[in-house]
Motif scaffolding. Structure first.
Motif, PDB file in Angstrom:
ATOM      1  N   ILE A 101      15.167  -2.979  -0.344  1.00 45.53           N
ATOM      2  CA  ILE A 101      15.014  -1.532  -0.203  1.00 45.53           C
ATOM      3  C   ILE A 101      16.253  -0.884  -0.815  1.00 45.53           C
ATOM      4  CG2 ILE A 101      14.621   0.418   1.342  1.00 45.53           C
ATOM      5  CD1 ILE A 101      13.770  -1.652   3.488  1.00 45.53           C
ATOM      6  N   PRO A 102      16.158  -0.452  -2.074  1.00 49.27           N
ATOM      7  CA  PRO A 102      17.280   0.275  -2.674  1.00 49.27           C
ATOM      8  C   PRO A 102      17.418   1.629  -1.960  1.00 49.27           C
ATOM      9  CG  PRO A 102      15.729  -0.488  -4.356  1.00 49.27           C
ATOM     10  CD  PRO A 102      15.070  -0.655  -3.025  1.00 49.27           C
ATOM     11  N   LEU A 115       0.803  -1.220   0.000  1.00 44.70           N
ATOM     12  CA  LEU A 115       0.000   0.000   0.000  1.00 44.70           C
ATOM     13  C   LEU A 115       0.840   1.276   0.000  1.00 44.70           C
ATOM     14  CD1 LEU A 115      -2.741  -1.188   2.488  1.00 44.70           C
ATOM     15  CD2 LEU A 115      -2.946  -0.967  -0.001  1.00 44.70           C
ATOM     16  N   ASN A 116       2.011   1.232   0.609  1.00 45.44           N
ATOM     17  CA  ASN A 116       2.911   2.383   0.623  1.00 45.44           C
ATOM     18  C   ASN A 116       4.336   1.862   0.646  1.00 45.44           C
ATOM     19  OD1 ASN A 116       4.325   4.752   0.889  1.00 45.44           O
ATOM     20  ND2 ASN A 116       3.623   5.192   2.964  1.00 45.44           N
ATOM     21  N   ARG A 117       5.004   1.945  -0.483  1.00 44.73           N
ATOM     22  CA  ARG A 117       6.345   1.370  -0.616  1.00 44.73           C
ATOM     23  C   ARG A 117       7.436   2.244  -0.001  1.00 44.73           C
ATOM     24  NH1 ARG A 117       6.849   0.285  -6.699  1.00 44.73           N
ATOM     25  NH2 ARG A 117       9.001  -0.028  -6.062  1.00 44.73           N
ATOM     26  N   TRP A 118       7.145   3.515   0.319  1.00 41.83           N
ATOM     27  CA  TRP A 118       8.159   4.399   0.899  1.00 41.83           C
ATOM     28  C   TRP A 118       8.382   4.016   2.351  1.00 41.83           C
ATOM     29  CZ3 TRP A 118      11.224   6.977  -2.088  1.00 41.83           C
ATOM     30  CH2 TRP A 118      10.776   7.359  -3.352  1.00 41.83           C
ATOM     31  N   VAL A 119       9.629   3.691   2.690  1.00 38.79           N
ATOM     32  CA  VAL A 119       9.950   3.219   4.031  1.00 38.79           C
ATOM     33  C   VAL A 119      11.241   3.855   4.530  1.00 38.79           C
ATOM     34  CG1 VAL A 119       8.827   0.977   3.645  1.00 38.79           C
ATOM     35  CG2 VAL A 119      11.278   1.221   3.199  1.00 38.79           C
ATOM     36  N   ALA A 120      11.465   3.681   5.818  1.00 38.68           N
ATOM     37  CA  ALA A 120      12.759   3.989   6.420  1.00 38.68           C
ATOM     38  C   ALA A 120      13.247   2.710   7.084  1.00 38.68           C
ATOM     39  CB  ALA A 120      12.633   5.111   7.438  1.00 38.68           C
ATOM     40  N   GLY A 136      14.002   4.697   1.341  1.00 38.84           N
ATOM     41  CA  GLY A 136      13.849   4.253  -0.032  1.00 38.84           C
ATOM     42  C   GLY A 136      12.472   3.678  -0.286  1.00 38.84           C
ATOM     43  N   LYS A 137      12.332   3.109  -1.459  1.00 38.76           N
ATOM     44  CA  LYS A 137      11.064   2.547  -1.921  1.00 38.76           C
ATOM     45  C   LYS A 137      11.210   1.028  -1.950  1.00 38.76           C
ATOM     46  CE  LYS A 137       7.673   3.976  -5.318  1.00 38.76           C
ATOM     47  NZ  LYS A 137       7.471   4.741  -6.544  1.00 38.76           N
ATOM     48  N   ALA A 138      10.577   0.353  -0.986  1.00 35.48           N
ATOM     49  CA  ALA A 138      10.685  -1.106  -0.870  1.00 35.48           C
ATOM     50  C   ALA A 138      10.049  -1.782  -2.076  1.00 35.48           C
ATOM     51  CB  ALA A 138      10.008  -1.581   0.405  1.00 35.48           C
ATOM     52  N   GLU A 139      10.654  -2.892  -2.484  1.00 33.83           N
ATOM     53  CA  GLU A 139      10.093  -3.651  -3.602  1.00 33.83           C
ATOM     54  C   GLU A 139      10.160  -5.143  -3.281  1.00 33.83           C
ATOM     55  OE1 GLU A 139      14.063  -3.386  -6.392  1.00 33.83           O
ATOM     56  OE2 GLU A 139      12.674  -1.687  -6.367  1.00 33.83           O
ATOM     57  N   ARG A 140       9.057  -5.793  -3.469  1.00 32.03           N
ATOM     58  CA  ARG A 140       9.026  -7.244  -3.306  1.00 32.03           C
ATOM     59  C   ARG A 140       9.772  -7.851  -4.483  1.00 32.03           C
ATOM     60  NH1 ARG A 140       3.496 -10.742  -2.551  1.00 32.03           N
ATOM     61  NH2 ARG A 140       4.490 -12.749  -2.247  1.00 32.03           N
ATOM     62  N   ILE A 141      10.668  -8.783  -4.207  1.00 36.28           N
ATOM     63  CA  ILE A 141      11.443  -9.398  -5.282  1.00 36.28           C
ATOM     64  C   ILE A 141      10.601 -10.494  -5.918  1.00 36.28           C
ATOM     65  CG2 ILE A 141      13.524 -10.713  -5.836  1.00 36.28           C
ATOM     66  CD1 ILE A 141      14.883  -9.288  -3.462  1.00 36.28           C
TER      67      ILE A 141
END
Length: 134
Positions: free
Chosen positions: A120-121, A64-69, A87-92
Motif C-alpha cells: 500500500i503506497p 475489486l476495490n484497491r482503495w484502502v485505509a 492509498g491504493k493497494a497493489e498485489r506484488i
C-alpha cells in the motif's frame, strides 16, 4: 507535538516513525456499502506498508476495490498514538519486487500459506498523539 495539548497532530515523519514501530495494523476495505476490516502483521518499506495474505476475502476485495485505509496504533505510560495511511493497494507480481518482498522481515503469525504480498503506497498518511490524563 505540543506536550500541553491532550491531542496533537503528528508530522508526516513522526507518523512514519510510529507506524514503523508497530507490527500489527488493520486493513480497511469497502465493496459498495459493505466495509470490512482485517488485522494484519506488516512492515514499513519506504513510503509504503507491505503485508502477506493467503487467497481469500481480503485479496478478493483488493482486486475489486484497491482503495484502502490502513491503521495502526500503540501506547505507553504517557500516551498513545494512531496513524492512518490511505492509498491504493497493489498485489506484488513483478518478479524482482517479489524477490525483494521475500527478504523483508515479514513472517505470518499463523502457520498458514500466505504467498501473496500486497503493498500500500502512501497516498496520504495522518496521525495523532493522545496524552493520557491523570
Amino acid at each position: 507535538m505540543d506536550s500541553n495539548e491532550p491531542i496533537s497532530v503528528l508530522g508526516e515523519d513522526t507518523a512514519w516513525g510510529y507506524l514503523d514501530s508497530a507490527e500489527v495494523g488493520r486493513l480497511a476495505t469497502a465493496l459498495g456499502e459493505q466495509p470490512d476490516i482485517f488485522p494484519v502483521n506488516y512492515v514499513v518499506d519506504g513510503q509504503s506498508v507491505v503485508f502477506r495474505t493467503a487467497e481469500g476475502t481480503k485479496l478478493a476485495e483488493l482486486v475489486l476495490n484497491r482503495w484502502v485505509a490502513f491503521e495502526a496504533d500503540g501506547w505507553d505510560d504517557k500516551g498513545g498514538w494512531s496513524v492512518v495511511l490511505r492509498g491504493k493497494a497493489e498485489r506484488i507480481t513483478d518478479p524482482e519486487e517479489l524477490e525483494r518482498a521475500e527478504k523483508l522481515p515479514l513472517r505470518p503469525f499463523v502457520k498458514t500459506v500466505k504467498t501473496n504480498f500486497v503493498r500500500i503506497p502512501a497516498g496520504k498518511i495522518t496521525g495523532r498523539y493522545f496524552r493520557f490524563g491523570d
